[in-house]
Write an enzyme that holds these catalytic residues in place. Sequence first.
Site, short mmCIF file in Angstrom:
data_model
loop_
_atom_site.label_atom_id
_atom_site.label_comp_id
_atom_site.label_asym_id
_atom_site.label_seq_id
_atom_site.Cartn_x
_atom_site.Cartn_y
_atom_site.Cartn_z
N CYS A 12 0.87 -1.18 0.00
CA CYS A 12 0.00 0.00 0.00
C CYS A 12 0.91 1.23 0.00
O CYS A 12 2.09 1.13 -0.35
CB CYS A 12 -0.99 -0.01 1.17
N ASN A 15 2.34 1.47 4.26
CA ASN A 15 2.63 0.21 4.97
C ASN A 15 2.38 0.33 6.47
O ASN A 15 3.06 -0.25 7.29
CB ASN A 15 4.06 -0.27 4.70
N CYS A 17 -1.39 0.96 7.36
CA CYS A 17 -2.83 0.70 7.52
C CYS A 17 -3.27 -0.56 6.79
O CYS A 17 -3.61 -1.56 7.41
CB CYS A 17 -3.66 1.89 7.02
N ARG A 18 -3.29 -0.51 5.44
CA ARG A 18 -3.90 -1.60 4.68
C ARG A 18 -2.99 -2.82 4.53
O ARG A 18 -3.41 -3.96 4.78
CB ARG A 18 -4.32 -1.10 3.29
N SER A 19 -1.76 -2.63 4.05
CA SER A 19 -0.94 -3.82 3.75
C SER A 19 -0.51 -4.59 4.99
O SER A 19 -0.37 -5.82 4.90
CB SER A 19 0.25 -3.47 2.85
N ASP A 126 -8.07 3.88 1.05
CA ASP A 126 -7.15 4.32 2.10
C ASP A 126 -7.95 4.80 3.31
O ASP A 126 -8.69 5.78 3.20
CB ASP A 126 -6.31 5.46 1.51
P1 4NP Z 1 -1.75 2.88 4.05
O1 4NP Z 1 -2.42 4.20 4.62
O2 4NP Z 1 -1.23 3.22 2.68
O3 4NP Z 1 -2.90 1.93 3.99
O4 4NP Z 1 -0.68 2.48 5.03
C1 4NP Z 1 -1.78 5.44 4.69
C2 4NP Z 1 -0.92 5.71 5.73
C3 4NP Z 1 -0.31 6.96 5.82
C4 4NP Z 1 -0.57 7.91 4.86
C5 4NP Z 1 -1.41 7.63 3.81
C6 4NP Z 1 -2.01 6.39 3.72
N1 4NP Z 1 0.03 9.19 4.95
O5 4NP Z 1 -0.26 10.04 4.11
O6 4NP Z 1 0.82 9.42 5.88
#
Ligand code: 4NP
Length: 155
Positions: A12, A15, A17-19, A126
């Site tokens: 993602c 790294n 939240c989702r992955s 996201d």
């Molecule tokens: P992820 O979520 O891609 O599912 O880990 C996010 C985590 C942090 C951010 C964006 C998406 N950020 O902008 O910091």
Amino acid sequence: MSSNKTSILMVCLGNICRSPLAEGIMRSKLNFLKYSIDSAGTSGSHRGQAPDKRSIAVAKRHGIDISSQASRKLTAQDLEDFDYIFVMDNSNYRDTVALATTDAQRAKVHKILDWAFPNEDLDVPDPYYGGDQGFDNVYRMLDQVSKVVAEKLDS
Ligand code: 4NP
């Protein structure tokens, strides 16, 4: 990876939240003797951090512990090393495929929801800026598609 296991990488943006959830859920569905599973982020901006506490919480509610994972940045070497690379959305797809140097590497990259809903071009959204409900939603989507992925890989 240089083992006889099938290797799977969940990708993602951050790294956190989702992955990490995708990694934990997939790990819970596949035999660790046959599969190695990891996750990474295209951005690297949360490098070294534990998963978001909301991802840790939703996983825990479903009996999965992801608290010891640490965020790392996706590398070009990952495109060579892993057998399957599952990304969460179109933006991840573009950023991941951009690191590929061969058609064989490009062919390893899949939008994860395509395996359950082919031709629908669905994203795992996201959840970072939303509430807890977004994390429940992501969990449900990943749990559903991971069953399909595990069945397909294990058959
Ligand atoms: P992820 O979520 O891609 O599912 O880990 C996010 C985590 C942090 C951010 C964006 C998406 N950020 O902008 O910091």
